[in-house]
Design an enzyme around this catalytic site. Structure first.
Site, PDB file in Angstrom:
ATOM      1  N   GLU A 198       0.878  -1.182   0.000  1.00  0.00           N
ATOM      2  CA  GLU A 198       0.000   0.000   0.000  1.00  0.00           C
ATOM      3  C   GLU A 198       0.910   1.225   0.000  1.00  0.00           C
ATOM      4  O   GLU A 198       1.532   1.542   1.016  1.00  0.00           O
ATOM      5  CB  GLU A 198      -0.895  -0.006   1.250  1.00  0.00           C
ATOM      6  CG  GLU A 198      -1.786  -1.229   1.376  1.00  0.00           C
ATOM      7  CD  GLU A 198      -2.922  -1.262   0.367  1.00  0.00           C
ATOM      8  OE1 GLU A 198      -3.194  -0.226  -0.267  1.00  0.00           O
ATOM      9  OE2 GLU A 198      -3.532  -2.338   0.199  1.00  0.00           O
TER      10      GLU A 198
ATOM     11  N   CYS B 285      -1.715   9.356   2.609  1.00  0.00           N
ATOM     12  CA  CYS B 285      -1.559   8.764   1.275  1.00  0.00           C
ATOM     13  C   CYS B 285      -2.665   9.213   0.336  1.00  0.00           C
ATOM     14  O   CYS B 285      -2.440   9.483  -0.825  1.00  0.00           O
ATOM     15  CB  CYS B 285      -1.533   7.244   1.373  1.00  0.00           C
ATOM     16  SG  CYS B 285      -3.010   6.538   2.127  1.00  0.00           S
TER      17      CYS B 285
HETATM   18  P1  NAD Z   1       8.800   4.575   4.491  1.00  0.00           P
HETATM   19  O1  NAD Z   1       8.724   3.803   3.229  1.00  0.00           O
HETATM   20  O2  NAD Z   1       9.946   5.465   4.740  1.00  0.00           O
HETATM   21  O3  NAD Z   1       8.711   3.594   5.756  1.00  0.00           O
HETATM   22  C1  NAD Z   1       7.683   2.627   5.885  1.00  0.00           C
HETATM   23  C2  NAD Z   1       8.144   1.516   6.818  1.00  0.00           C
HETATM   24  O4  NAD Z   1       9.162   0.741   6.179  1.00  0.00           O
HETATM   25  C3  NAD Z   1       8.756   1.994   8.135  1.00  0.00           C
HETATM   26  O5  NAD Z   1       8.303   1.154   9.172  1.00  0.00           O
HETATM   27  C4  NAD Z   1      10.244   1.806   7.908  1.00  0.00           C
HETATM   28  O6  NAD Z   1      10.973   1.663   9.100  1.00  0.00           O
HETATM   29  C5  NAD Z   1      10.235   0.535   7.096  1.00  0.00           C
HETATM   30  N1  NAD Z   1      11.462   0.227   6.329  1.00  0.00           N
HETATM   31  C6  NAD Z   1      12.388   1.090   5.847  1.00  0.00           C
HETATM   32  N2  NAD Z   1      13.329   0.413   5.155  1.00  0.00           N
HETATM   33  C7  NAD Z   1      12.993  -0.896   5.185  1.00  0.00           C
HETATM   34  C8  NAD Z   1      13.572  -2.093   4.658  1.00  0.00           C
HETATM   35  N3  NAD Z   1      14.690  -2.081   3.933  1.00  0.00           N
HETATM   36  N4  NAD Z   1      12.943  -3.263   4.883  1.00  0.00           N
HETATM   37  C9  NAD Z   1      11.781  -3.303   5.581  1.00  0.00           C
HETATM   38  N5  NAD Z   1      11.205  -2.208   6.122  1.00  0.00           N
HETATM   39  C10 NAD Z   1      11.798  -1.016   5.923  1.00  0.00           C
HETATM   40  O7  NAD Z   1       7.418   5.392   4.534  1.00  0.00           O
HETATM   41  P2  NAD Z   1       6.983   6.586   5.484  1.00  0.00           P
HETATM   42  O8  NAD Z   1       7.779   7.809   5.188  1.00  0.00           O
HETATM   43  O9  NAD Z   1       6.950   6.106   6.896  1.00  0.00           O
HETATM   44  O10 NAD Z   1       5.471   6.784   4.941  1.00  0.00           O
HETATM   45  C11 NAD Z   1       5.148   7.684   3.926  1.00  0.00           C
HETATM   46  C12 NAD Z   1       4.692   6.986   2.664  1.00  0.00           C
HETATM   47  O11 NAD Z   1       3.684   6.001   2.944  1.00  0.00           O
HETATM   48  C13 NAD Z   1       4.021   7.952   1.702  1.00  0.00           C
HETATM   49  O12 NAD Z   1       4.447   7.710   0.382  1.00  0.00           O
HETATM   50  C14 NAD Z   1       2.535   7.622   1.856  1.00  0.00           C
HETATM   51  O13 NAD Z   1       1.735   7.994   0.756  1.00  0.00           O
HETATM   52  C15 NAD Z   1       2.585   6.151   2.061  1.00  0.00           C
HETATM   53  N6  NAD Z   1       1.339   5.665   2.687  1.00  0.00           N
HETATM   54  C16 NAD Z   1       0.495   4.850   1.969  1.00  0.00           C
HETATM   55  C17 NAD Z   1      -0.709   4.424   2.527  1.00  0.00           C
HETATM   56  C18 NAD Z   1      -1.671   3.525   1.773  1.00  0.00           C
HETATM   57  O14 NAD Z   1      -2.583   2.969   2.386  1.00  0.00           O
HETATM   58  N7  NAD Z   1      -1.537   3.357   0.466  1.00  0.00           N
HETATM   59  C19 NAD Z   1      -1.036   4.824   3.820  1.00  0.00           C
HETATM   60  C20 NAD Z   1      -0.163   5.654   4.511  1.00  0.00           C
HETATM   61  C21 NAD Z   1       1.032   6.058   3.942  1.00  0.00           C
END
Ligand code: NAD
Length: 482
Positions: A230, A265
């Site tokens: 997502e 998002c």
């Molecule tokens: P991010 O991708 O930086 O982090 C998301 C998660 O991934 C965190 O828990 C992080 O610690 C983890 N992570 C980082 N590197 C990883 C790796 N190598 N392996 C496994 N896990 C890892 O995202 P963010 O900045 O926390 O969130 C913002 C983004 O999320 C925006 O693009 C937003 O649109 C999106 N988002 C989407 C939805 C949806 O339902 N489609 C909902 C909310 C947010």
């Protein structure tokens, strides 16, 4: 001693909100092993009893909602009302899953002239739930509730930018469940990678950004672990020429962009208005924003928008607006500031509406994920739809019109997983409506029956009629007739 993750209040950066222990690879391994062991027994529990346990788990959290909401507001910068809403909605969702999962997950048995067929919905095993900071409670519950109902066990790894309220919430839920059925561990990329890459993880449910998603999907693919992703969006808002620009819908549209400081998002991220109504729209929008949008401390009464999550986010968003202005755009501040607010104490960004910006500016072409939104004018519907569908993201969109049939007809031409009509963002959600992206906004669905089925695999037991007792038989290598 293990390393700790510290979290400071984005509204008052000197205020330490709390710490959690960071999980090293040995800890990740121990948690997943415990989850794997617990999963066998949990899967043997009847689904009716599993959902009864989920209801008890919701009841265990309920009395703590006020303190959890305050903690979430202080660690994330989201306003208190938002945090209360998110926690309450998460429990509503969990109870909705408890009600509907037994039907969605029930076996289907057929016994007729074609044979006897049993379709079973079996769990994947251990589900790794990796979530972002912007809505850590609901985005974790969207994975936890259906995964547990389906007989999986779950390990949640929240973002280090908002780990505190979800840590407590998961522990409260887990206190009503058998040992190791639901666990939480903390860390960033290293802990996340160790979890995703663990051989005993049966499915990865990820919400976050596109760059991380690619790393996660590649690591999961290395051992064919299925994923649900997502990701971000760049949601267009299509105001048709008969859209109602009166204060009530305009207030809704303002909050669709600026709730959680635009860090959502499915926020309204590009506003398309008919050229003939551009100035009328900007005036109506600014008037509505003056009423409904108030910047200040997330815990202060009457404040509807807090800071953004980090200094880096503030700099990035400010840079997008400066770039848009350098390309000929005009940044109009919107809303008002709470008189008691100390905006120098935190990562506050003035909310802006940006007019006259070219379509290829990063503010338009990329997900801004912050409190600024461009207004773009259009002449005809065909051009409008092409512009709305431009780009690689396809999460949400909205169509605003006095004519619902017309709005639905336009909606059908949009490349988006979820099109709202006369609203956008959380006010347009429904527990029964599956949510998720198309194109590069991800795959798989949350909410609705599909969001439950996402955590079960259909497995089959089949006795073809020809080979049952008294059956007609068939050639040794024949294809079936039906
Ligand atoms: P991010 O991708 O930086 O982090 C998301 C998660 O991934 C965190 O828990 C992080 O610690 C983890 N992570 C980082 N590197 C990883 C790796 N190598 N392996 C496994 N896990 C890892 O995202 P963010 O900045 O926390 O969130 C913002 C983004 O999320 C925006 O693009 C937003 O649109 C999106 N988002 C989407 C939805 C949806 O339902 N489609 C909902 C909310 C947010």
């Amino acid at each position: 001693m293990s390393e700790r993750i510290t979290r400071y209040n984005p509204a008052r950066v000197y205020e330490l909100v709390g710490t959690v222990p960071a999980a090293d690879p040995a800890r990740v391994d121990a948690v997943v092993l415990a989850a794997d062991t617990a999963q066998r027994d949990w899967a043997r529990v009847e689904v009716a009893d599993r959902v009864a346990a989920l209801r008890d788990a919701a009841d265990a959290v309920e009395p703590h909602l006020p303190t959890l909401a305050e903690l979430l507001a202080r660690e994330s910068g989201k306003v208190l009302a938002d945090c209360r809403g998110e926690l309450g909605f998460a429990l509503t969702f969990l109870r909705w899953v408890a009600e509907h999962a037994p039907r969605v997950l029930a076996d289907t048995a057929l016994d007729d002239a074609a044979g006897r067929l049993l379709l079973r919905r079996r769990p994947y095993g251990v589900v790794a739930a990796i979530t972002p900071w912007n809505a850590p409670i609901i985005l974790s519950f969207l994975k936890i509730a259906p995964a547990l109902a389906a007989g999986n066990t779950v390990v949640v790894k929240p973002s280090p930018l908002a780990p505190l309220a979800i840590d407590r919430t998961v522990r409260l839920l887990a206190s009503a469940l058998p040992t190791a059925v639901l666990q939480v561990l903390h860390g960033d990329a290293a802990a996340g990678a160790a979890l995703v890459g663990h051989a005993l993880v049966g499915k990865v449910a990820f919400t976050g950004g596109a760059a991380t998603a690619r790393v996660v999907a590649a690591a999961a693919a290395a051992q064919t672990t299925p994923t649900v992703l997502e990701l971000g969006g760049n949601d267009p808002v299509l105001l048709l020429d008969d859209a109602d620009l009166s204060p009530e819908p305009m207030r809704r549209l303002v909050m669709a962009s600026f709730a959680t400081s635009g860090q959502v998002c499915m926020a309204a991220k590009r506003l398309y208005v008919p050229e003939t109504r551009h100035d009328e729209f900007v005036a109506a929008y600014r008037a509505a924003a003056a009423e409904v949008l108030c910047l200040g401390d997330p815990l202060a009464a009457g404040v509807s928008m807090g800071p953004v999550v980090t200094a880096e986010a503030a700099a990035r968003i400010t840079g997008l607006v400066e770039d848009a202005v350098a390309r000929g755009g005009r940044a109009l501040p919107v809303g008002r500031v709470d008189p008691g607010a100390d905006l120098r104490a935190g990562h506050f960004v003035t909310p802006t509406l940006v007019t006259g910006v070219p379509e290829d500016a990063p503010l338009v072409a990329q997900e801004q994920f912050g409190p600024t939104v461009p207004v773009l004018s259009y002449r005809d519907e065909a051009g409008l739809i092409a512009r709305a569908n431009a780009g690689e993201l396809g999460l949400g969109a909205s169509v605003w019109s006095a004519d619902e049939e017309r709005a639905f007809a336009v909606a059908r031409r949009l490349e988006a997983g979820f099109v709202f009509v006369n609203t956008h963002n959380r006010t347009g959600m429904s527990l029964r409506a599956p949510f998720g992206g198309v194109k590069r906004s991800g795959y798989g669905r949350e909410y609705g029956e599909e969001g439950i089925a996402e955590y079960a695999q259909t497995c089959v037991v089949h006795a073809p009629a020809a080979f049952r007792a008294g059956g007609a038989g068939a050639a040794a290598n024949a294809y079936p007739a039906s």
